[in-house]
Design a protein around this motif. Structure first.
Motif, PDB file in Angstrom:
ATOM      1  N   ILE A  64       6.583  -1.369  -1.536  1.00  0.00           N
ATOM      2  CA  ILE A  64       7.522  -0.351  -1.989  1.00  0.00           C
ATOM      3  C   ILE A  64       6.975   1.067  -1.904  1.00  0.00           C
ATOM      4  O   ILE A  64       7.745   2.034  -1.885  1.00  0.00           O
ATOM      5  N   GLY A  65       5.650   1.239  -1.842  1.00  0.00           N
ATOM      6  CA  GLY A  65       5.068   2.588  -1.869  1.00  0.00           C
ATOM      7  C   GLY A  65       5.530   3.465  -0.712  1.00  0.00           C
ATOM      8  O   GLY A  65       5.953   4.611  -0.912  1.00  0.00           O
ATOM      9  N   SER A 112      22.672  -3.422  -2.897  1.00  0.00           N
ATOM     10  CA  SER A 112      21.527  -4.260  -3.253  1.00  0.00           C
ATOM     11  C   SER A 112      21.656  -5.699  -2.800  1.00  0.00           C
ATOM     12  O   SER A 112      20.729  -6.476  -2.972  1.00  0.00           O
ATOM     13  N   ILE A 113      22.780  -6.078  -2.219  1.00  0.00           N
ATOM     14  CA  ILE A 113      22.886  -7.446  -1.693  1.00  0.00           C
ATOM     15  C   ILE A 113      21.890  -7.661  -0.544  1.00  0.00           C
ATOM     16  O   ILE A 113      21.140  -8.645  -0.550  1.00  0.00           O
ATOM     17  N   PRO A 114      21.834  -6.754   0.425  1.00  0.00           N
ATOM     18  CA  PRO A 114      20.872  -6.955   1.502  1.00  0.00           C
ATOM     19  C   PRO A 114      19.566  -6.189   1.315  1.00  0.00           C
ATOM     20  O   PRO A 114      18.604  -6.432   2.034  1.00  0.00           O
ATOM     21  N   VAL A 115      19.518  -5.232   0.378  1.00  0.00           N
ATOM     22  CA  VAL A 115      18.380  -4.325   0.261  1.00  0.00           C
ATOM     23  C   VAL A 115      17.710  -4.533  -1.088  1.00  0.00           C
ATOM     24  O   VAL A 115      18.392  -4.654  -2.110  1.00  0.00           O
ATOM     25  N   PHE A 116      16.373  -4.585  -1.128  1.00  0.00           N
ATOM     26  CA  PHE A 116      15.666  -4.640  -2.400  1.00  0.00           C
ATOM     27  C   PHE A 116      16.112  -3.471  -3.263  1.00  0.00           C
ATOM     28  O   PHE A 116      16.229  -2.342  -2.794  1.00  0.00           O
ATOM     29  N   CYS A 117      16.332  -3.735  -4.554  1.00  0.00           N
ATOM     30  CA  CYS A 117      16.895  -2.696  -5.411  1.00  0.00           C
ATOM     31  C   CYS A 117      15.981  -1.482  -5.506  1.00  0.00           C
ATOM     32  O   CYS A 117      16.459  -0.351  -5.632  1.00  0.00           O
TER      33      CYS A 117
END
Length: 502
Positions: A64-65, A112-117
């Protein structure tokens, strides 16, 4: 339950709370100190605890960084180019006044269904800020609705990786899981909006000065905190007309996000960004990530590999989409589109470098704290606290569907990661599904819903949302921890119904 592990968990949480709320140390140091103390009390060797901290910090930031850094860069260019303001105007115009929290929650759930929140929140947060800037208030309500809308589908709807893995572990039908997860999301979205609307005005005055100035500008920063601002079109016609001159013009000029572009050269004309062009730096990365997720899920299903990388080998167009749809690559493309598609030709290289440097500076602390949260979560996992809790709950006499639900809840409280909590609950519950008289789909939903509870200090997403929202200490707990617990509580009747019907 091993009392030593329970004591380690309690002391770790207490350390964070005391250091964050009662000392001069910030959350980054508090999380690292808590990780050291937790590992020591749990009986881990000092070197093992340090290894866990380093591994957790590195793995969290590895995922995530870079995304946070690139997402903040896109947001900065959207801001200084005036594109974010153009998006806000289009959004408010399309939805009508008073419905912005619904729009933010619904948009968050869809993204957020396909993407990390974590990634989705960083990408979409500039839109919430722009709408709040135009409303001259209400940023906390919008930010919480956006963040928790993302939480719903991140936990409940495949092909998000956590629910996808749970479906594979317990043997739930993937199509049915998607449909019922969407139903859960639609039912819980009003809970998100209601809580955000209730708590947002109460916390608006507690937003940090840095975030308040970034959202509202220096001129409006002080006045925007009361949470009573309204859209200009909501005011009586005479009052709106009276405010068009004098000090309102001065304030608008001072907080004009595109003022940093400077004066255009002679004959260039004013710089304007159309709505479609303003959407591209957000839309293209999201479209690439969505395409990657859908194509990979279909390809995995065709190959019979529902989770994990072992045995899965993408090829051809799917491999290309897997590369372009990686959040890092997608956001690099987004930055390039923002810089070359939104900024006028007279923008200098030094100006762009300066803005990107400002974005990097604002992202620095968020990245450090997010990594420290991951470090604490890794220590808690490696110490065995999560598994110990899961085994203890599995032995209790409870309604069948609540066993995986409570396992996921306690594991989430113990180590912070919702994905780890739902996968742990699924792993522990899978052998018990027949004995509990549960349908695999009901068990999967229970694992995922239980993992939504009380996002707090040991959850990296907690730090992403609260730092971008500008909430600290008890305000962060009341806002973000409260709204995630509200949707967790709201899911209990749905889980019970699923256990009885499915």
């Amino acid at each position: 339950m091993d009392l030593q592990l329970l004591l380690a968990l309690v002391l770790g949480i207490a350390t964070i709370v005391v250091l964050v709320l009662r000392t001069r140390l910030d959350a980054f140091v508090a999380l690292l100190v808590a990780a050291l103390l937790t590992g020591t009390v749990a009986g881990s060797a000092p070197t093992d605890t340090l290894d866990s901290i380093v591994a957790g910090f590195g793995s969290t930031l590895g995922s995530i960084g870079i995304v946070i850094g690139l997402g903040v860069a896109v947001g900065k260019i959207l801001e200084v180019s005036g594109a974010a303001d153009a998006l806000a105007k289009a959004f408010v115009r399309a939805l009508g006044r008073g419905r912005e929290p619904w729009a933010m929650g619904g948009t968050g759930a869809l993204v957020s269904i396909p993407v990390f929140c974590d990634s989705g929140y960083v990408i979409m947060n500039p839109l919430a800020r722009s709408i709040a800037r135009r409303r001259r208030g209400g940023y906390v309500t919008l930010a919480l609705a956006l963040g928790c809308g993302m939480t719903l589908t991140h936990h409940l709807v495949p092909p998000t990786p956590g629910p996808l893995a749970v479906a594979g572990i317990v043997g739930a039908d993937l199509g049915g899981f998607i449909l019922v997860g969407l139903v859960f999301t639609l039912v819980l979205l009003p809970v998100v909006v209601a809580y955000a609307r209730w708590v947002g005005p109460r916390l608006e005055g507690r937003v940090t000065s840095e975030v308040r100035e970034a959202v509202y500008g220096r001129a409006a920063g002080a006045g925007a905190g009361a949470g009573t601002a309204v859209l200009e079109e909501d005011q009586p016609r005479g009052a709106a007309s009276d405010r068009r001159g004098g000090e309102r013009d001065d304030a608008a000029a001072e907080e004009d996000p595109a003022a940093a572009l400077g004066e255009p050269p002679a004959g260039a004309g004013p710089h304007r960004v159309g709505t479609l062009r303003a959407f591209l730096p957000l839309l293209v990365p999201l479209a690439l990530i969505v395409a990657n997720t859908v194509a990979t899920a279909v390809d995995r299903n065709a190959q019979g590999v529902l989770s994990g990388d072992e045995g899965y080998d993408p090829s051809g167009p799917v491999a290309v989409l897997a590369f372009l749809g990686n959040p890092v690559v997608a956001l690099i493309i987004g930055v390039v589109i923002a810089v070359y598609g939104l900024l006028p030709r007279w923008t200098t290289r030094d100006q762009v470098s300066g803005w990107l440097a400002q974005a990097a500076a604002s992202a620095g602390l968020i990245i450090l704290i997010t990594g420290a949260g991951g470090a604490l979560g890794q220590v808690l996992r490696d110490s065995g606290v999560g598994q110990e809790l899961a085994d203890a709950v599995a032995s209790l006499a409870l309604p069948g569907v609540l066993v995986p639900f409570l396992i996921a809840t306690l594991v989430r409280l113990a180590q912070g990661s919702g994905t780890v909590a739902m996968i742990t609950a699924a792993s522990v519950s899978a052998p018990l599904v027949d004995d509990l008289g549960l349908a695999p789909l009901a068990a999967a939903l229970a694992c995922c819903a239980g993992s939504m509870v009380l996002s707090y200090f040991n959850d990296s997403y907690f730090w992403v949302v609260t730092r971008f929202t500008g909430l600290e200490g008890t305000a962060a707990l009341q806002g973000w921890s409260g709204i995630t617990t509200a949707v967790w509580a709201g899911s209990i009747p749905l889980v019970l119904v699923a256990g009885a019907v499915l």
